[in-house]
Structures are given as structure tokens and as C-alpha cells.
Scaffold this active site. Sequence first.
Site, PDB file in Angstrom:
ATOM      1  N   HIS A 207      46.653   3.532  -3.851  1.00  0.00           N
ATOM      2  CA  HIS A 207      48.011   3.181  -3.429  1.00  0.00           C
ATOM      3  C   HIS A 207      48.112   2.671  -2.004  1.00  0.00           C
ATOM      4  O   HIS A 207      49.201   2.369  -1.536  1.00  0.00           O
ATOM      5  CB  HIS A 207      48.948   4.387  -3.598  1.00  0.00           C
ATOM      6  CG  HIS A 207      48.688   5.485  -2.603  1.00  0.00           C
ATOM      7  ND1 HIS A 207      47.735   6.435  -2.800  1.00  0.00           N
ATOM      8  CD2 HIS A 207      49.246   5.755  -1.401  1.00  0.00           C
ATOM      9  CE1 HIS A 207      47.718   7.271  -1.766  1.00  0.00           C
ATOM     10  NE2 HIS A 207      48.631   6.874  -0.897  1.00  0.00           N
TER      11      HIS A 207
HETATM   12  C1  UD1 Z   1      53.806   6.923   1.306  1.00  0.00           C
HETATM   13  C2  UD1 Z   1      53.176   7.165   2.674  1.00  0.00           C
HETATM   14  C3  UD1 Z   1      51.660   7.223   2.534  1.00  0.00           C
HETATM   15  C4  UD1 Z   1      51.254   8.254   1.495  1.00  0.00           C
HETATM   16  C5  UD1 Z   1      51.979   8.014   0.191  1.00  0.00           C
HETATM   17  C6  UD1 Z   1      51.691   9.154  -0.743  1.00  0.00           C
HETATM   18  C7  UD1 Z   1      54.294   6.180   4.618  1.00  0.00           C
HETATM   19  C8  UD1 Z   1      54.285   5.071   5.575  1.00  0.00           C
HETATM   20  N1  UD1 Z   1      53.472   6.055   3.563  1.00  0.00           N
HETATM   21  O1  UD1 Z   1      53.355   5.673   0.834  1.00  0.00           O
HETATM   22  O2  UD1 Z   1      51.090   7.588   3.780  1.00  0.00           O
HETATM   23  O3  UD1 Z   1      49.865   8.160   1.295  1.00  0.00           O
HETATM   24  O4  UD1 Z   1      53.403   7.961   0.425  1.00  0.00           O
HETATM   25  O5  UD1 Z   1      51.928   8.848  -2.056  1.00  0.00           O
HETATM   26  O6  UD1 Z   1      55.012   7.133   4.806  1.00  0.00           O
HETATM   27  N2  UD1 Z   1      58.497   4.360  -5.030  1.00  0.00           N
HETATM   28  C9  UD1 Z   1      59.101   4.709  -6.217  1.00  0.00           C
HETATM   29  N3  UD1 Z   1      59.448   6.012  -6.409  1.00  0.00           N
HETATM   30  C10 UD1 Z   1      59.237   6.978  -5.505  1.00  0.00           C
HETATM   31  C11 UD1 Z   1      58.642   6.613  -4.289  1.00  0.00           C
HETATM   32  C12 UD1 Z   1      58.277   5.309  -4.057  1.00  0.00           C
HETATM   33  O7  UD1 Z   1      59.312   3.869  -7.082  1.00  0.00           O
HETATM   34  O8  UD1 Z   1      59.579   8.146  -5.754  1.00  0.00           O
HETATM   35  C13 UD1 Z   1      58.087   2.973  -4.830  1.00  0.00           C
HETATM   36  C14 UD1 Z   1      59.168   2.122  -4.168  1.00  0.00           C
HETATM   37  O9  UD1 Z   1      59.090   0.833  -4.710  1.00  0.00           O
HETATM   38  C15 UD1 Z   1      58.699   2.087  -2.710  1.00  0.00           C
HETATM   39  C16 UD1 Z   1      57.188   2.123  -2.852  1.00  0.00           C
HETATM   40  O10 UD1 Z   1      56.935   2.946  -3.988  1.00  0.00           O
HETATM   41  O11 UD1 Z   1      59.143   0.936  -2.040  1.00  0.00           O
HETATM   42  C17 UD1 Z   1      56.487   2.700  -1.642  1.00  0.00           C
HETATM   43  O12 UD1 Z   1      57.036   3.963  -1.266  1.00  0.00           O
HETATM   44  P1  UD1 Z   1      56.920   4.471   0.268  1.00  0.00           P
HETATM   45  O13 UD1 Z   1      57.381   5.873   0.378  1.00  0.00           O
HETATM   46  O14 UD1 Z   1      57.536   3.468   1.186  1.00  0.00           O
HETATM   47  O15 UD1 Z   1      55.391   4.380   0.564  1.00  0.00           O
HETATM   48  P2  UD1 Z   1      54.153   4.893  -0.278  1.00  0.00           P
HETATM   49  O16 UD1 Z   1      53.298   3.730  -0.635  1.00  0.00           O
HETATM   50  O17 UD1 Z   1      54.627   5.791  -1.366  1.00  0.00           O
HETATM   51  N1  UDP Z   2      48.301  13.886  -6.831  1.00  0.00           N
HETATM   52  C1  UDP Z   2      49.051  14.354  -7.915  1.00  0.00           C
HETATM   53  N2  UDP Z   2      49.268  13.520  -8.964  1.00  0.00           N
HETATM   54  C2  UDP Z   2      48.771  12.252  -9.012  1.00  0.00           C
HETATM   55  C3  UDP Z   2      48.015  11.782  -7.907  1.00  0.00           C
HETATM   56  C4  UDP Z   2      47.813  12.626  -6.831  1.00  0.00           C
HETATM   57  O1  UDP Z   2      49.507  15.509  -7.917  1.00  0.00           O
HETATM   58  O2  UDP Z   2      49.000  11.555 -10.003  1.00  0.00           O
HETATM   59  C5  UDP Z   2      48.112  14.782  -5.676  1.00  0.00           C
HETATM   60  C6  UDP Z   2      46.706  14.985  -5.193  1.00  0.00           C
HETATM   61  O3  UDP Z   2      46.066  16.017  -5.904  1.00  0.00           O
HETATM   62  C7  UDP Z   2      46.942  15.353  -3.727  1.00  0.00           C
HETATM   63  C8  UDP Z   2      48.140  14.508  -3.362  1.00  0.00           C
HETATM   64  O4  UDP Z   2      48.768  14.161  -4.580  1.00  0.00           O
HETATM   65  O5  UDP Z   2      47.290  16.725  -3.629  1.00  0.00           O
HETATM   66  C9  UDP Z   2      47.715  13.275  -2.631  1.00  0.00           C
HETATM   67  O6  UDP Z   2      48.808  12.442  -2.480  1.00  0.00           O
HETATM   68  P1  UDP Z   2      48.671  10.867  -2.310  1.00  0.00           P
HETATM   69  O7  UDP Z   2      47.350  10.399  -2.781  1.00  0.00           O
HETATM   70  O8  UDP Z   2      49.892  10.281  -2.900  1.00  0.00           O
HETATM   71  O9  UDP Z   2      48.825  10.693  -0.725  1.00  0.00           O
HETATM   72  P2  UDP Z   2      47.792  10.695   0.492  1.00  0.00           P
HETATM   73  O10 UDP Z   2      47.052  11.970   0.465  1.00  0.00           O
HETATM   74  O11 UDP Z   2      46.929   9.486   0.336  1.00  0.00           O
HETATM   75  O12 UDP Z   2      48.661  10.533   1.674  1.00  0.00           O
END
Ligand code: UD1
Ligand code: UDP
Length: 365
Positions: A207
Site C-alpha cells: 500500500h
Molecule cells: C495511511 C498512512 C500510512 C499507513 C497506512 C496504513 C499517512 C500519511 N499514511 O496510508 O502511513 O501505512 O495508512 O494502512 O498517514 N481509504 C478507504 N477507506 C478507508 C481508508 C482509506 O477507502 O477506511 C482510501 C481512500 O481512497 C484514501 C486512500 O485509501 O484516499 C488512502 O488513505 P490515507 O489514510 O490517506 O492513506 P493510506 O494509504 O491509508
Molecule cells: N493488517 C490487518 N489486516 C490486513 C493487513 C494488515 O490486520 O489485511 C495488520 C497487520 O497485521 C499489522 C497492521 O495491520 O498489525 C499493519 O498495518 P498497515 O500495513 O496498514 O500499516 P503500516 O504498518 O505499513 O503503517
Amino acid sequence: MKKILSVVGARPNFMKVAPIHRAFQRYSPEIEHSIVHTGQHYDTKMSDTFFQDLDMPEPAVFLGIGSGSHAVQTAKVMVEFEKVCESMRPDIVIVVGDVNSTVGCSLVSVKMGIPTAHVEAGLRSFDRAMPEEINRLATDAICDYWFVTEQSGIDELRKQGAPENNIFFVGNTMIDSLHYALPKAKKLQFINELGLTEKNYALITMHRPSNVDEPEQLRTLLVMLAELTQQRDIIFPVHPRTRKNIEIFGLSDIIDSHPRMHLIDPQGYITFLHLMMNADFVMTDSGGVQEETTALGVPCLTIRTTTERPITTTLGTNILVQPNPDNIRQALYTMVSQPRKSGQIPPLWDGKAAERIAEIIHNLL
Ligand code: UD1
Ligand code: UDP
């Protein structure tokens, strides 16, 4: 009574805060610990499900921020969190990790003169193109207390000039959650329901914007995974950012034409843990998954230029793979054909990090 507020916003925050909440129950009613959810993540599968899986209470406050550009999201978090701090007047605010909610809330609380603690402090990828690196640098620069998961974090905080007495090497609260949920994960039958067996599939998560926001890079990754299906089934719980981009970039045909590529929705924590512990290996760009695979002893390929969690590569099972086709193909080939790197559990990743944090904060208040 002292009031503590911990902030959650995005998926990886829930695993880090759940054990902290549990650990503070020991100090009730002397300490009241409440959870504020910014709503950065809001889909049931990216948020609510973790409260159930980790036995966390409903958040005391939900800010409903949602998605947006970095500026919009961070600014909204700040505006709403300031109101919460004004009305609740916490004695300390705890922020975790490196997401936009982390930096937004720490800026607010520090400026209001509220002592602020950063859990998972000091990690650095040294890659300023990563939004998380800016969040880590900014949060660590302004916080009052730093709780650290690995030695590299202490080294970085010392370089930054953080006062030694306020740096605490406590271990990893995300691994506390892993210990907590593992017995339940072991009981699930999910892989059998998918028609798979232990250690005969690879688990994938992707992601990071650097991997999934560029059409060519995302295509490359999917093509590599399609090639891998000649050797292994793959299970890929798809993050909403990645799902959206697969559709926008018109890449679904790669998946549809490879029946051993199982793309599924994001999974709850216990199910995901079950998938990790039974995987032959994991390929990821997640921060947390690098640590969890090390804790589980499951081989992990991290498709990134750098990692802010170097202990997972020096001591753990993680291997950093530069994100280009030749390197990824070579790493996958090595993984399926040669003996695996074994690993050790990093110091203090013992399931008790949150207890250490609660005790330290109790003594500080
Ligand atoms: C965010 C964090 C990243 C983390 C990740 C964990 C920042 C800058 N990034 O990235 O560090 O690793 O979360 O998963 O804070 N969206 C949905 N539903 C949701 C959430 C998001 O559809 O519940 C979609 C939306 O289109 C949104 C996109 O995902 O624009 C990105 O979401 P966002 O929270 O901005 O960043 P992540 O890529 O999720
Ligand atoms: N995770 C989860 N379901 C998923 C993918 C990840 O519960 O489908 C959990 C994973 O075990 C870890 C956390 O989400 O505890 C990591 O989150 P993510 O990879 O979204 O964010 P990051 O750690 O890269 O910021």
C-alpha cells in the site's frame, strides 16, 4: 485522578494502542485512559473490526476526519483534536507510529502545553519522499517523551538531542497485540476455507504510495506476483488505496487471468495473523508486517528502498528488496528455491511493552 488520551487514526494504530489501554486498567481509578479516534481510516474493515478483535472499548471521541490530501487531513485532525484537548484537559497525550493523525495530534497537544509521548519513536527510513518519514521527524522533534522499540530508535533520538532521561526503551506494543491474539488466530480455519494448507502460499500486502500510486510500478508488482503463481498460491488482502489504483490503472486483467492470485478484502487482525503465521513467506511494504513476521519467525521480503525498522533485517527474518523487476524476481526465486534466512526475536519484543509504558507514565504523573 489523572487523564490520559491515546490517539488512533489508521489501521496500524489500533494494534499499538490496544495493549496500552489494557495496561492502564491496572492503575484505574487513579488513572483514566481514553481513546480518541480521528477517523483517518473509517471502512469497517480498516477500523471497527480491530476494536472487536483487540477487545478495545469504543473510542471516547470520534473525530470523523476521513480521507483527503495530506494538508486537508492533517489540518482537520488538528482543528478537531484541539477542541477535544480543550474540553478534556488531559494530563498527557500519547501518539503512536507515523501516520498523519500522529503528527497532527502531537502538534496540537505540545502547543497546548500538554506533555506528549510518542510510542514507536526514533525510527527513520532516511527517505523524505515517504510521508511517514516527515511525520516521524516532526513528531519526534516536538514530543516530550519517547518510547522506543529498537536500538536504532535510541541512536537517532540521541543524535537529535532528545534528553536521555525521557527516552525509554520499552519494546514493541504491536508485538504485545500479536501475543494477545495469537491463541485465537491459531484456532481459525480460514486457510482451509480458501482451499489452502499451511506453508503452501505466499501472503502479500502492498500500500505504500511509492509502490501503488505509479501505474508502471503497480503493474510490475502484479506481474511479479502473477509469475510467482507458477510456484505458489498467493493471498493478497488489498488495501483500499491499492484496490482503487488497480481499477483506475486498468490492471484487473492481470489478476483475473491468474486463478492462483487470490485478491481479498482487507482482513481483521486475527484473520490476518492467522494468514501470516501459516504463510510460507510474506511479501510486503508494510511497516508493521515487517515486525510481525520477525516476531513469528516467518520469512519476509520487503519491497522498498529502505526500512525504518532495521532490526527486522539484522536480527529478524526480513530481507529488503529494491523495488525493481530484476531484484524482486531474484528475491522471489531465492525464496522459493533456497534455504531461508532464520531470525531471532529482538530484545524486549516479549508482549510486555505496554505494561512498561503504563508503569513509566504512572511514575511520571
Ligand atoms: C495511511 C498512512 C500510512 C499507513 C497506512 C496504513 C499517512 C500519511 N499514511 O496510508 O502511513 O501505512 O495508512 O494502512 O498517514 N481509504 C478507504 N477507506 C478507508 C481508508 C482509506 O477507502 O477506511 C482510501 C481512500 O481512497 C484514501 C486512500 O485509501 O484516499 C488512502 O488513505 P490515507 O489514510 O490517506 O492513506 P493510506 O494509504 O491509508
Ligand atoms: N493488517 C490487518 N489486516 C490486513 C493487513 C494488515 O490486520 O489485511 C495488520 C497487520 O497485521 C499489522 C497492521 O495491520 O498489525 C499493519 O498495518 P498497515 O500495513 O496498514 O500499516 P503500516 O504498518 O505499513 O503503517
